[in-house]
Motif scaffolding. Sequence first.
Motif, short mmCIF file in Angstrom:
data_model
loop_
_atom_site.label_atom_id
_atom_site.label_comp_id
_atom_site.label_asym_id
_atom_site.label_seq_id
_atom_site.Cartn_x
_atom_site.Cartn_y
_atom_site.Cartn_z
N LEU A 34 0.66 -1.35 0.49
CA LEU A 34 -0.07 0.09 0.06
C LEU A 34 0.84 1.61 0.11
CD1 LEU A 34 -3.31 0.68 -0.16
CD2 LEU A 34 -2.88 0.55 2.58
N SER A 35 2.04 1.49 0.99
CA SER A 35 2.85 2.26 0.87
C SER A 35 3.20 2.43 0.29
CB SER A 35 3.70 2.45 2.35
OG SER A 35 2.60 2.41 3.36
N GLY A 36 4.01 1.38 -0.99
CA GLY A 36 4.54 1.33 -2.52
C GLY A 36 3.91 2.31 -3.54
N VAL A 37 2.50 2.05 -3.70
CA VAL A 37 2.10 2.76 -4.39
C VAL A 37 1.42 4.23 -3.98
CG1 VAL A 37 -0.27 2.18 -5.43
CG2 VAL A 37 0.85 0.71 -4.45
N PHE A 38 1.26 4.01 -2.92
CA PHE A 38 0.57 6.24 -2.87
C PHE A 38 1.85 6.85 -1.92
CE2 PHE A 38 -2.99 3.00 -3.34
CZ PHE A 38 -3.73 3.71 -3.91
N TRP A 70 15.65 2.80 -2.32
CA TRP A 70 16.28 2.58 -3.71
C TRP A 70 15.63 1.86 -4.41
CZ3 TRP A 70 21.43 1.45 -3.77
CH2 TRP A 70 21.70 0.97 -4.94
N LEU A 71 14.83 1.59 -4.27
CA LEU A 71 14.23 1.33 -5.86
C LEU A 71 13.84 2.86 -6.89
CD1 LEU A 71 11.65 -1.67 -4.98
CD2 LEU A 71 13.18 -1.61 -6.58
N SER A 72 13.32 3.48 -6.20
CA SER A 72 13.42 4.78 -6.40
C SER A 72 14.70 6.17 -6.60
CB SER A 72 11.76 6.29 -6.05
OG SER A 72 11.01 4.81 -6.19
N GLY A 124 4.56 -2.52 -5.24
CA GLY A 124 3.40 -1.65 -4.77
C GLY A 124 4.50 -0.75 -5.74
N THR A 125 5.71 -0.79 -6.57
CA THR A 125 6.13 -0.17 -6.98
C THR A 125 5.88 -0.23 -8.81
OG1 THR A 125 8.06 0.87 -5.49
CG2 THR A 125 8.47 1.46 -7.69
N ARG A 126 5.74 -1.21 -8.37
CA ARG A 126 5.50 -1.31 -10.21
C ARG A 126 3.60 -1.00 -10.02
NH1 ARG A 126 6.85 -6.94 -8.98
NH2 ARG A 126 9.40 -7.12 -9.43
N ILE A 127 3.27 -0.93 -9.04
CA ILE A 127 1.78 -0.52 -9.08
C ILE A 127 1.54 0.95 -9.64
CG2 ILE A 127 -0.55 -0.40 -8.08
CD1 ILE A 127 -0.11 -3.31 -7.10
N LEU A 128 2.37 1.47 -8.69
CA LEU A 128 2.77 2.48 -8.84
C LEU A 128 2.96 3.44 -10.47
CD1 LEU A 128 3.93 5.78 -7.27
CD2 LEU A 128 5.17 5.22 -7.02
#
Length: 246
Positions: free
Chosen positions: A19-23, A61-63, A209-213
Amino acid sequence: MTLWVGSLFVGVVFFTSLLSGVFGMAGGLVLLWFLLVIFPAGTAMAVHGVIQLTANASRAWLSRHFIVWRIVALMTLGVTSAAGLLLLFNYAPNAATVSLLIGLMPLLVWMPKHWFQLDAKRPSHAVCCGLASGGLTIAAGVSGPLIDIFFVRSHMDRRQVVATKAMIQVVAHSIKIIFYLGAALALSAGEWAMVLLAAPFAMLGTQTGTRILHRLTDANFRTWTRWIVTGIGVFYFLQGGYLLTR
């Protein structure tokens, strides 16, 4: 912590990290509620800090290419100042206070943008953001909606917002862990083992979540964030009111 509660804990960590990865927030709010159910407030804050540190560090790290480092440095100054003030006043949390503070947060996401003349890219505003959000992170566990009002005029896209917020929350949660270190040491070896076991699931949830973002538009990102945080905040506020009347 029983095996059943431990398994549920791992599942909650994965879902809330997703959830936090998306929002960029919301997941930490849900996770803290679960921790307040199974731990005393101080211990819940410490465990929450460890999990959120892991999730935010992986998200940062991913972003990492989208992080605005100058803003992070200025906010860090504010966060450390907030921690010093809370230590000076010998602050100690309780579930009712934490719930009410979080319950009031959704008011921030509904206030008209033109009310705020705040911009995280301005040095003084970045320091103030760190001071306010750092104090709230340590006092109530989370501060996502408060940080957001400093980004509404910054003209940063959703990836820069999520990445920069993730990095400053790495700093804030690290300081929060130190602040509640005494409560953290009260955990048994088995409970700490479960916390460490959950850490990779926090990273996995963040990656998902990052992929969904990246599939969301900026408009959908802001709309969904507002409604999700509002729903969680209403629940927290009602819970805080109930705890005060007990």
